[in-house]
Enzyme design. Structure first.
Site, PDB file in Angstrom:
ATOM      1  N   CYS A  93      67.851   7.627  -5.943  1.00  0.00           N
ATOM      2  CA  CYS A  93      67.243   7.207  -4.683  1.00  0.00           C
ATOM      3  C   CYS A  93      68.134   7.553  -3.498  1.00  0.00           C
ATOM      4  O   CYS A  93      67.702   7.531  -2.363  1.00  0.00           O
ATOM      5  CB  CYS A  93      66.987   5.706  -4.706  1.00  0.00           C
ATOM      6  N   HIS A 110      59.076   4.556 -17.839  1.00  0.00           N
ATOM      7  CA  HIS A 110      59.554   5.941 -17.771  1.00  0.00           C
ATOM      8  C   HIS A 110      61.053   6.070 -18.038  1.00  0.00           C
ATOM      9  O   HIS A 110      61.561   7.182 -18.161  1.00  0.00           O
ATOM     10  CB  HIS A 110      59.161   6.598 -16.445  1.00  0.00           C
ATOM     11  N   THR A 150      42.896  -3.298 -11.818  1.00  0.00           N
ATOM     12  CA  THR A 150      42.377  -2.841 -13.111  1.00  0.00           C
ATOM     13  C   THR A 150      43.512  -2.246 -13.936  1.00  0.00           C
ATOM     14  O   THR A 150      44.327  -1.478 -13.425  1.00  0.00           O
ATOM     15  CB  THR A 150      41.256  -1.812 -12.889  1.00  0.00           C
ATOM     16  N   ASN A 197      72.779   1.291 -13.533  1.00  0.00           N
ATOM     17  CA  ASN A 197      72.230   2.631 -13.724  1.00  0.00           C
ATOM     18  C   ASN A 197      73.244   3.737 -13.421  1.00  0.00           C
ATOM     19  O   ASN A 197      73.126   4.834 -13.936  1.00  0.00           O
ATOM     20  CB  ASN A 197      70.975   2.818 -12.863  1.00  0.00           C
ATOM     21  N   GLN A 208      67.604  -0.419 -17.458  1.00  0.00           N
ATOM     22  CA  GLN A 208      68.443   0.556 -18.173  1.00  0.00           C
ATOM     23  C   GLN A 208      68.748   0.142 -19.607  1.00  0.00           C
ATOM     24  O   GLN A 208      69.415   0.887 -20.334  1.00  0.00           O
ATOM     25  CB  GLN A 208      69.758   0.791 -17.408  1.00  0.00           C
ATOM     26  N   GLY A 220      59.497  -0.477 -12.529  1.00  0.00           N
ATOM     27  CA  GLY A 220      60.635  -1.379 -12.404  1.00  0.00           C
ATOM     28  C   GLY A 220      60.770  -1.946 -10.997  1.00  0.00           C
ATOM     29  O   GLY A 220      61.098  -3.120 -10.815  1.00  0.00           O
ATOM     30  N   SER A 266      60.914  -0.889 -17.240  1.00  0.00           N
ATOM     31  CA  SER A 266      60.122   0.232 -16.729  1.00  0.00           C
ATOM     32  C   SER A 266      59.923   1.276 -17.820  1.00  0.00           C
ATOM     33  O   SER A 266      60.881   1.714 -18.454  1.00  0.00           O
ATOM     34  CB  SER A 266      60.846   0.853 -15.533  1.00  0.00           C
TER      35      SER A 266
HETATM   36  C1  PLP Z   1      65.051   3.143 -12.413  1.00  0.00           C
HETATM   37  C2  PLP Z   1      65.500   1.747 -12.144  1.00  0.00           C
HETATM   38  C3  PLP Z   1      64.690   0.836 -11.439  1.00  0.00           C
HETATM   39  C4  PLP Z   1      63.371   1.238 -10.832  1.00  0.00           C
HETATM   40  O1  PLP Z   1      62.412   1.523 -11.790  1.00  0.00           O
HETATM   41  P1  PLP Z   1      61.103   2.388 -11.368  1.00  0.00           P
HETATM   42  O2  PLP Z   1      60.217   2.268 -12.540  1.00  0.00           O
HETATM   43  O3  PLP Z   1      61.579   3.768 -11.121  1.00  0.00           O
HETATM   44  O4  PLP Z   1      60.557   1.747 -10.152  1.00  0.00           O
HETATM   45  C5  PLP Z   1      65.145  -0.439 -11.260  1.00  0.00           C
HETATM   46  N1  PLP Z   1      66.332  -0.833 -11.751  1.00  0.00           N
HETATM   47  C6  PLP Z   1      67.146  -0.005 -12.440  1.00  0.00           C
HETATM   48  C7  PLP Z   1      68.426  -0.510 -12.965  1.00  0.00           C
HETATM   49  C8  PLP Z   1      66.747   1.319 -12.650  1.00  0.00           C
HETATM   50  O5  PLP Z   1      67.561   2.150 -13.316  1.00  0.00           O
END
Ligand code: PLP
Length: 386
Positions: free
Chosen positions: A325, A201, A237, A151, A179, A71, A199
């Site tokens: 973070c 994960h 890649t 988030n 999110q 993300g 993202s």
């Molecule tokens: C977690 C998050 C990100 C960052 O995503 P990553 O894959 O961890 O770099 C960006 N924006 C929001 C709103 C998030 O919750």
């Protein structure tokens, strides 16, 4: 000890079917999809199959999907790529004060290079007023970037309304939907956004993979130059494991979203109501209705959130003080600070975010463990006079 994971907005477990789907790419299917020989050919089709699954989930065309690493990369690409690609039009952009650091800090970075950023404020619910965005528009505004859902509070912003304002002024609109993707049905055509960041994960794929929707015709420069991968918008890649995983995660999300949102939503309601009933002097942060079904940000007055977080952790319960973070810092999060909460509230705010694997037993366990811990911390607090 019992382990309860209530921090799904920070990251999520990998879905067992996703794990199953990526196994061949950790062993025999190791080829580089750009290679002409059998090893390359063997994997190439899987990249496009995954792209189709992603596109289908958000009602995009597969050619509008670019795979990224996360993300944060997507947010950087959208903001830097649009501003650098549209220098002739201007150097101004609009965003909000509650964006994820991946957006917020990217804006701060660009300000050092003579770009100008307007940060639109939020009210005490942490909501933005689209009219504030309209008022911030200038002749040289190139980009508006507003997150789909926050988030920390789970607030869902009026993205369709904002994208309409952007369109009326011919401004590119990006939304950080990290999110939201995989949690809530999403249709990029209906929303009419130009760029959307996601993202893996955050919705049960592994870390290290994300995707970017870039509407046909929208001018963005690549963040990473090099080979011809991803229509020359993202060299490197292909992360085959990640790409196959995020495709599968999208397929699963499409099939299970409705059922899961209902189930997880009920668990969250039960947890939230249970805490408010059992613990006095608690307040929900964020908008009363326009919130993600899985997120609950609760202020426990007269305590330091970190103290409660650590004590819950000792009982096996994982929660967050908001943005992962900023963990380690004792300052209340900038998101809560921007809502002008009573400092007694912002200092004691904890985020519970639920997801795959959570059960009613998790909720009951938390409701049993949490109230006495709060009581214990409050007894030690000089501010608590009850
Ligand atoms: C977690 C998050 C990100 C960052 O995503 P990553 O894959 O961890 O770099 C960006 N924006 C929001 C709103 C998030 O919750």
């Amino acid at each position: 000890m019992r382990k309860v994971y209530f921090d799904h907005n920070a990251t999520t477990p990998i879905h067992p079917e996703v794990k199953e789907a990526i196994l061949p790419f950790l062993s025999e299917k190791f080829g580089n999809p750009s290679s002409i020989h059998w090893a390359g050919r063997e994997v190439r089709a899987f990249v496009e199959e995954a792209r189709e699954k992603v596109a289908k989930m958000i009602n995009a065309d597969p050619s509008e999907i670019i795979f990224t690493s996360c993300g944060s990369e997507g947010d950087n690409m959208a903001i830097k790529g649009v501003l650098m690609g549209n220098l002739k039009k201007g150097r101004h952009m609009i965003t909000t004060v509650v964006e994820h650091p991946a957006v917020y800090r990217t804006c701060k970075f660009l300000e050092k290079f003579d770009f100008e950023v307007t940060y639109v404020p939020v009210d005490s619910y942490g909501m933005i007023d689209p009219e504030d965005i309209r008022k911030a528009i200038r002749k040289d505004t190139v980009l508006i970037s507003v997150m789909y859902a926050n988030n920390e509070t789970g607030n869902i912003f009026p993205i369709k309304e904002i994208s309409k304002i952007a369109k009326e002024h011919g401004i590119i609109f990006h939304t950080d939907a990290v999110q939201v993707v995989g949690k809530v049905p999403l249709d990029v055509k209906d929303l009419d956004v130009d760029i959307l960041t996601a993202s893996g994960h955050k919705f049960n794929a592994p870390k290290g993979i994300g995707f970017q929707y870039i509407k046909k015709g929208v001018e963005v420069l690549p963040l990473i130059s090099g080979g011809h991968q991803e229509r020359e918008l993202r060299a490197g890649t292909e992360n085959m494991v990640g790409i196959v995983a995020i495709g599968k995660a999208c397929e699963i999300a499409m099939e299970t979203m409705e059922k899961k949102s209902k189930e997880i939503g009920e668990l969250k309601e039960r947890l939230e109501k249970g805490i408010l009933e059992r613990v006095p002097d608690t307040v929900i942060n964020g908008h009363p209705e326009k919130r993600l079904y899985n997120t609950s940000n609760i202020s426990f007055k007269y305590i330091e959130a970190e103290a409660l977080l650590v004590m819950l952790d000792m009982q096996g319960i994982a929660v967050s003080t908001g943005s992962a973070c900023s963990s380690g810092a004792t300052e209340p999060s900038y998101v809560l600070q921007s809502m002008n909460l009573d400092p007694l509230c912002s200092r004691g705010a904890l985020r519970f975010s639920l997801g795959l694997g959570n059960t009613i037993d998790d909720v009951e366990y938390c409701l049993e463990v949490l109230p006495p811990l709060v009581e214990k911390i409050r007894k030690m607090s000089p501010f608590y006079k009850k």
